[in-house]
Design a protein around this motif. Structure first.
Motif, PDB file in Angstrom:
ATOM      1  N   VAL A  48       0.632  -1.356  -0.429  1.00  0.00           N
ATOM      2  CA  VAL A  48       0.061  -0.178   0.241  1.00  0.00           C
ATOM      3  C   VAL A  48       0.568   1.217  -0.097  1.00  0.00           C
ATOM      4  O   VAL A  48       1.825   1.241   0.962  1.00  0.00           O
ATOM      5  N   CYS A  49       0.929   1.998  -0.979  1.00  0.00           N
ATOM      6  CA  CYS A  49       1.119   3.252  -1.514  1.00  0.00           C
ATOM      7  C   CYS A  49       0.708   4.578  -1.157  1.00  0.00           C
ATOM      8  O   CYS A  49       0.224   4.787  -2.925  1.00  0.00           O
ATOM      9  N   THR A  50       0.196   5.113  -0.597  1.00  0.00           N
ATOM     10  CA  THR A  50      -0.855   6.563  -0.791  1.00  0.00           C
ATOM     11  C   THR A  50      -0.506   7.524  -0.317  1.00  0.00           C
ATOM     12  O   THR A  50       0.764   7.711   0.796  1.00  0.00           O
ATOM     13  N   SER A  58       3.247   7.928   2.120  1.00  0.00           N
ATOM     14  CA  SER A  58       3.800   6.280   3.230  1.00  0.00           C
ATOM     15  C   SER A  58       3.119   4.844   2.708  1.00  0.00           C
ATOM     16  O   SER A  58       2.752   5.173   1.032  1.00  0.00           O
ATOM     17  N   PHE A  59       4.180   3.958   3.028  1.00  0.00           N
ATOM     18  CA  PHE A  59       4.245   2.799   2.090  1.00  0.00           C
ATOM     19  C   PHE A  59       4.190   2.041   3.124  1.00  0.00           C
ATOM     20  O   PHE A  59       4.651   2.300   4.287  1.00  0.00           O
ATOM     21  N   THR A  90      14.696   3.938   2.011  1.00  0.00           N
ATOM     22  CA  THR A  90      15.360   2.231   2.328  1.00  0.00           C
ATOM     23  C   THR A  90      15.373   1.690   3.974  1.00  0.00           C
ATOM     24  O   THR A  90      14.564   2.528   4.712  1.00  0.00           O
ATOM     25  N   ILE A  91      14.672   1.265   3.657  1.00  0.00           N
ATOM     26  CA  ILE A  91      14.379  -0.195   4.785  1.00  0.00           C
ATOM     27  C   ILE A  91      14.438  -0.964   4.761  1.00  0.00           C
ATOM     28  O   ILE A  91      15.121  -2.302   4.109  1.00  0.00           O
ATOM     29  N   GLN A  92      15.037  -1.113   6.284  1.00  0.00           N
ATOM     30  CA  GLN A  92      15.959  -2.986   6.019  1.00  0.00           C
ATOM     31  C   GLN A  92      15.590  -3.711   7.228  1.00  0.00           C
ATOM     32  O   GLN A  92      14.679  -3.086   7.975  1.00  0.00           O
ATOM     33  N   ARG A 104       7.309  -0.174   6.746  1.00  0.00           N
ATOM     34  CA  ARG A 104       6.864   0.579   6.875  1.00  0.00           C
ATOM     35  C   ARG A 104       7.802   1.747   6.573  1.00  0.00           C
ATOM     36  O   ARG A 104       8.753   2.162   7.312  1.00  0.00           O
ATOM     37  N   ALA A 105       6.990   2.336   5.480  1.00  0.00           N
ATOM     38  CA  ALA A 105       8.233   3.684   5.396  1.00  0.00           C
ATOM     39  C   ALA A 105       6.604   5.259   5.786  1.00  0.00           C
ATOM     40  O   ALA A 105       6.125   5.291   4.884  1.00  0.00           O
TER      41      ALA A 105
END
Length: 124
Positions: A48-50, A58-59, A90-92, A104-105
């Protein structure tokens, strides 16, 4: 010896640039060894990226590790158009063997034009 003046000043000669060469570089995908761990896009689901009403993006998504050992995934998310990036994150995330993990971002892009797209790429 007096300094050269007038017509006695030696002419400056530009350096020789060498022969003119035009070349085209072609890279065959077959000549580059494939890294089976490089792309892991199939590990990401429930994306979900909105943008909210204020235009803040947000992602979220779910990573699934189908392997028999723990793996660290890197998720790169970007919002923008073909000509510019309005925001990125970038998410690790380490995911246990056979497990899943939510990623999440929140609020990673602000003010992207309405025509923007959101893309995520996963590697491990």
């Amino acid at each position: 010896m007096p300094a050269p003046t007038g017509t006695d000043v030696p002419a400056t000669v530009p350096p020789d640039p060498g022969p003119s060469v035009e070349a085209t570089l072609e890279i065959s995908r077959e000549s580059v060894p494939a890294d089976p761990n490089a792309s892991a896009n199939e590990a990401l689901s429930n994306v979900v990226c909105t943008a909210d009403a204020a235009g803040v993006w947000s992602f979220s998504g779910t990573l699934t590790n189908t392997g028999d050992t723990a793996a660290t995934f890197s998720v790169a998310v970007a919002v923008g158009s073909t000509s510019s990036v309005a925001g990125h994150a970038t998410i690790q995330q380490e995911v246990p063997a056979g497990g899943t993990a939510e990623v999440r971002a929140d609020a990673f892009a602000d003010g992207a034009p309405a025509s923007s797209t959101c893309q995520a790429v996963v590697s491990r």
